[in-house]
Scaffold this motif. Structure first.
Motif, mmCIF file in Angstrom:
data_model
loop_
_atom_site.group_PDB
_atom_site.id
_atom_site.type_symbol
_atom_site.label_atom_id
_atom_site.label_comp_id
_atom_site.label_asym_id
_atom_site.label_seq_id
_atom_site.Cartn_x
_atom_site.Cartn_y
_atom_site.Cartn_z
ATOM 1 N N ASP A 166 11.026 5.503 -3.647
ATOM 2 C CA ASP A 166 11.475 5.825 -5.115
ATOM 3 C C ASP A 166 12.104 4.670 -5.589
ATOM 4 O O ASP A 166 12.047 3.664 -5.068
ATOM 5 C CB ASP A 166 12.071 7.312 -4.949
ATOM 6 N N ASP A 167 12.840 4.842 -6.734
ATOM 7 C CA ASP A 167 13.423 3.806 -7.732
ATOM 8 C C ASP A 167 14.715 3.607 -7.064
ATOM 9 O O ASP A 167 15.700 2.858 -7.874
ATOM 10 C CB ASP A 167 13.102 3.956 -9.018
ATOM 11 N N ASP A 208 3.793 3.552 -3.449
ATOM 12 C CA ASP A 208 4.061 5.200 -4.001
ATOM 13 C C ASP A 208 4.963 5.771 -3.145
ATOM 14 O O ASP A 208 5.212 6.984 -3.719
ATOM 15 C CB ASP A 208 2.906 5.517 -4.524
ATOM 16 N N GLN A 209 5.182 5.505 -1.928
ATOM 17 C CA GLN A 209 5.954 6.573 -1.082
ATOM 18 C C GLN A 209 7.740 6.159 -1.259
ATOM 19 O O GLN A 209 8.383 6.837 -0.374
ATOM 20 C CB GLN A 209 5.443 6.353 0.411
ATOM 21 N N ASP A 258 0.643 -1.296 -0.110
ATOM 22 C CA ASP A 258 -0.020 -0.038 -0.092
ATOM 23 C C ASP A 258 0.978 1.306 0.107
ATOM 24 O O ASP A 258 0.227 2.185 -0.384
ATOM 25 C CB ASP A 258 -1.016 0.105 1.222
ATOM 26 N N THR A 259 1.965 1.255 0.553
ATOM 27 C CA THR A 259 2.936 2.388 0.488
ATOM 28 C C THR A 259 3.997 2.305 -0.608
ATOM 29 O O THR A 259 4.894 3.395 -0.586
ATOM 30 C CB THR A 259 3.617 2.492 2.079
#
Length: 303
Positions: free
Chosen positions: A252-253, A249-250, A246-247
């Motif tokens: 980075d790559d 998107d918080q 769920d997280t």
């Protein structure tokens, strides 16, 4: 077997990260299980309490500490979760005003590290040997803390300092370089520079070569809790896995962002295999690590 409503709370020691907060604040519930989340700031003393006193039911744990605990026969089982990870070529640092030195210049010198059993040190010594041919015994490792596993005895090329922080060792010129973990880099290590000039690229090359990202913090459960309350452990694991998803998107790559994961995978297997080899080379453990056996112990979690 369902979790008994009268069962005691499950004590779960986790650091505060975007992917653990949903469990702690109840956003992601642990189905049918009353969980308590004690706090420890800083975290390392909790790791020592877990391996010395079995103080929690489930606990975040550094990779090197887990490998040493397993080697010492401490009754803990690895759960397939990477809570913190990154590459570590930037973790070997020096003072910016000092002359630039190469990792090869460290042979015969003193290098500071919080503990010889610190996981960041495990990864740094690993790439030093792999890429520069420098064995752990070629350097004197100056520490400011004991290892977490009480049964472990440091090798003769490790010495203890009275200094409280690794950065102090460097600034007092007691050591030529210092190993600092990810959090320390931005704290006591502010302003220090890596010995490897192209540290980020070197770290990425390591990750590509090994098809994994170094894990710093994993997750363990006491053997008796896994035996007596497998459904509770499974529920906690599933909730944490959900929170990590769920997280996403918080994160980075970057290597640190991509390291966080739950579930057995080729990357986690490769990570443990490399860490186990490094630990054996560095005299952190006495026997080879059987990663397949580790995986079998909790394969049921992902079925």
């Amino acid at each position: 077997m369902s979790e008994n409503h009268a069962a005691p709370p499950l004590t779960v020691l986790l650091g505060n990260y975007p992917h653990t907060r949903p469990l702690k604040d109840g956003t992601v519930p642990v189905d049918g299980v009353d969980c308590r989340y004690p706090e420890s700031s800083p975290l390392p003393p909790a790791f020592a309490r877990m391996v010395r006193e079995l103080a929690y039911d489930i606990c975040e744990m550094p990779t090197a500490t887990y490998l040493q605990a397993r080697d010492a026969g401490i009754p803990l089982t690895l759960l397939p979760v990477v809570l913190v990870g990154s590459t570590h070529h930037r973790s070997l640092t020096r003072l910016p005003e000092d002359p630039a030195i190469s990792p090869r210049d460290l042979v015969g010198r003193r290098v500071g590290v919080r503990s010889y059993g610190q996981t960041t040190g495990l990864w740094v010594r690993g790439w030093l040997q792999e890429e520069y041919g420098i064995k752990s015994s070629d350097i004197t490792w100056v520490t400011t803390e004991d290892v977490h596993v009480a049964q472990y005895v440091n090798p003769p090329y490790v010495t203890r300092s009275a200094a409280e922080r690794v950065g102090d060792l460097l600034r007092s010129r007691d050591v030529s370089a210092a190993v600092l973990g990810p959090k320390a880099i931005g704290g006591q290590g502010a302003g220090l520079v890596p010995l490897v000039a192209d540290a980020e690229d070197a770290g990425k090359a390591w990750a590509e070569r090994h098809a994994t990202i170094p894990a710093n913090h994993l997750l363990v459960v006491r053997d008796d809790v896994l035996r007596d309350r497998p459904d509770a452990v499974l529920a906690l694991y599933r909730a944490l896995k959900q929170a990590i998803e769920d997280t996403a998107d918080q994160r980075d790559d970057s290597p640190a962002g991509r390291a966080v994961a739950a579930g057995w995978s080729p990357s986690l297997t490769a990570c443990l295999e490399v860490a186990g080899r490094y630990a054996l080379e560095q005299d952190l453990i006495g026997e080879p690590v059987d990663v397949a056996a580790i995986e079998r112990e909790t394969a049921f979690l992902d079925t």
